[in-house]
Motif scaffolding. Structure first.
Motif, PDB file in Angstrom:
ATOM      1  N   ALA A  78       0.812  -1.271   0.033  1.00 44.04           N
ATOM      2  CA  ALA A  78       0.066   0.199   0.166  1.00 44.04           C
ATOM      3  C   ALA A  78       0.705   1.181  -0.036  1.00 44.04           C
ATOM      4  CB  ALA A  78      -0.933  -0.194   1.166  1.00 44.04           C
ATOM      5  N   LEU A  79       1.929   1.341   0.734  1.00 41.30           N
ATOM      6  CA  LEU A  79       2.683   2.669   0.888  1.00 41.30           C
ATOM      7  C   LEU A  79       3.278   2.824  -0.750  1.00 41.30           C
ATOM      8  CD1 LEU A  79       4.276   2.323   4.266  1.00 41.30           C
ATOM      9  CD2 LEU A  79       2.794   4.024   3.352  1.00 41.30           C
ATOM     10  N   ILE A  80       3.707   1.798  -1.056  1.00 41.48           N
ATOM     11  CA  ILE A  80       4.723   1.980  -2.601  1.00 41.48           C
ATOM     12  C   ILE A  80       3.459   2.301  -3.549  1.00 41.48           C
ATOM     13  CG2 ILE A  80       5.619   0.722  -4.520  1.00 41.48           C
ATOM     14  CD1 ILE A  80       7.524   1.255  -2.192  1.00 41.48           C
ATOM     15  N   ARG A  81       2.429   1.937  -3.593  1.00 39.84           N
ATOM     16  CA  ARG A  81       1.085   2.178  -4.398  1.00 39.84           C
ATOM     17  C   ARG A  81       0.984   3.457  -4.150  1.00 39.84           C
ATOM     18  NH1 ARG A  81      -1.369  -2.477  -7.075  1.00 39.84           N
ATOM     19  NH2 ARG A  81       0.015  -4.305  -6.480  1.00 39.84           N
ATOM     20  N   SER A  82       1.011   4.178  -2.757  1.00 39.99           N
ATOM     21  CA  SER A  82       0.406   5.492  -2.581  1.00 39.99           C
ATOM     22  C   SER A  82       1.436   6.514  -2.805  1.00 39.99           C
ATOM     23  CB  SER A  82       0.083   5.249  -1.131  1.00 39.99           C
ATOM     24  OG  SER A  82      -1.113   4.394  -0.847  1.00 39.99           O
ATOM     25  N   LEU A  83       2.596   6.367  -3.334  1.00 41.40           N
ATOM     26  CA  LEU A  83       3.590   7.462  -3.285  1.00 41.40           C
ATOM     27  C   LEU A  83       3.138   8.486  -4.372  1.00 41.40           C
ATOM     28  CD1 LEU A  83       7.007   5.528  -3.566  1.00 41.40           C
ATOM     29  CD2 LEU A  83       5.982   6.968  -1.978  1.00 41.40           C
ATOM     30  N   GLY A  84       2.058   8.144  -5.523  1.00 38.69           N
ATOM     31  CA  GLY A  84       1.688   9.237  -6.394  1.00 38.69           C
ATOM     32  C   GLY A  84       0.851  10.019  -5.717  1.00 38.69           C
ATOM     33  N   ALA A  85       0.428   9.720  -4.441  1.00 36.87           N
ATOM     34  CA  ALA A  85      -0.572  10.819  -3.687  1.00 36.87           C
ATOM     35  C   ALA A  85       0.427  11.927  -3.320  1.00 36.87           C
ATOM     36  CB  ALA A  85      -1.216   9.884  -2.565  1.00 36.87           C
ATOM     37  N   GLY A  86       1.512  11.907  -3.219  1.00 39.87           N
ATOM     38  CA  GLY A  86       2.550  12.816  -2.397  1.00 39.87           C
ATOM     39  C   GLY A  86       2.923  13.695  -3.437  1.00 39.87           C
ATOM     40  N   ARG A  87       2.631  13.635  -4.741  1.00 35.36           N
ATOM     41  CA  ARG A  87       2.918  14.473  -5.918  1.00 35.36           C
ATOM     42  C   ARG A  87       1.919  15.474  -5.907  1.00 35.36           C
ATOM     43  NH1 ARG A  87       3.927   9.600  -9.793  1.00 35.36           N
ATOM     44  NH2 ARG A  87       6.236   9.016  -9.089  1.00 35.36           N
ATOM     45  N   ASP A  88       2.567  16.821  -6.403  1.00 36.84           N
ATOM     46  CA  ASP A  88       1.387  17.658  -6.750  1.00 36.84           C
ATOM     47  C   ASP A  88       0.392  17.705  -7.792  1.00 36.84           C
ATOM     48  OD1 ASP A  88       2.216  19.305  -4.506  1.00 36.84           O
ATOM     49  OD2 ASP A  88       3.581  20.527  -5.628  1.00 36.84           O
TER      50      ASP A  88
END
Length: 88
Positions: A78-88
């Protein structure tokens, strides 16, 4: 033969260090970590965000999977898949 653009780029090390430690940069890093944790499952599931204030000379934050989130993250990444949420 084509003439290359000729310019010089100089870095000011003191200003770069100040930028890396700026409170607004730190706030942005923590905000991005919170968005990643929320996308992974949120605090209800057990994803915790920690502002790493002792990381000198830079701003840093950590997203940890605790409790049930630990097993959820191992099974679903889940953390790897959620990294995109940290982008602007």
């Amino acid at each position: 033969m084509a003439k290359k653009n000729q310019f010089k780029l100089k870095f000011n090390p003191k200003q770069l260090e100040d930028l890396r430690q700026d409170r607004r940069v730190r706030a942005d890093v923590v905000k991005r970590a919170e968005r990643i944790a929320e996308a992974a499952g949120g605090e209800e599931m057990g994803y915790k965000v920690t502002d790493l204030v002792l990381e000198d000379p830079r701003s840093a934050a950590s997203v940890m999977a605790t409790g049930e989130a630990h097993f959820h993250n191992r099974k679903h990444a889940a953390l790897i898949r959620s990294l995109g949420a940290g982008r602007d």
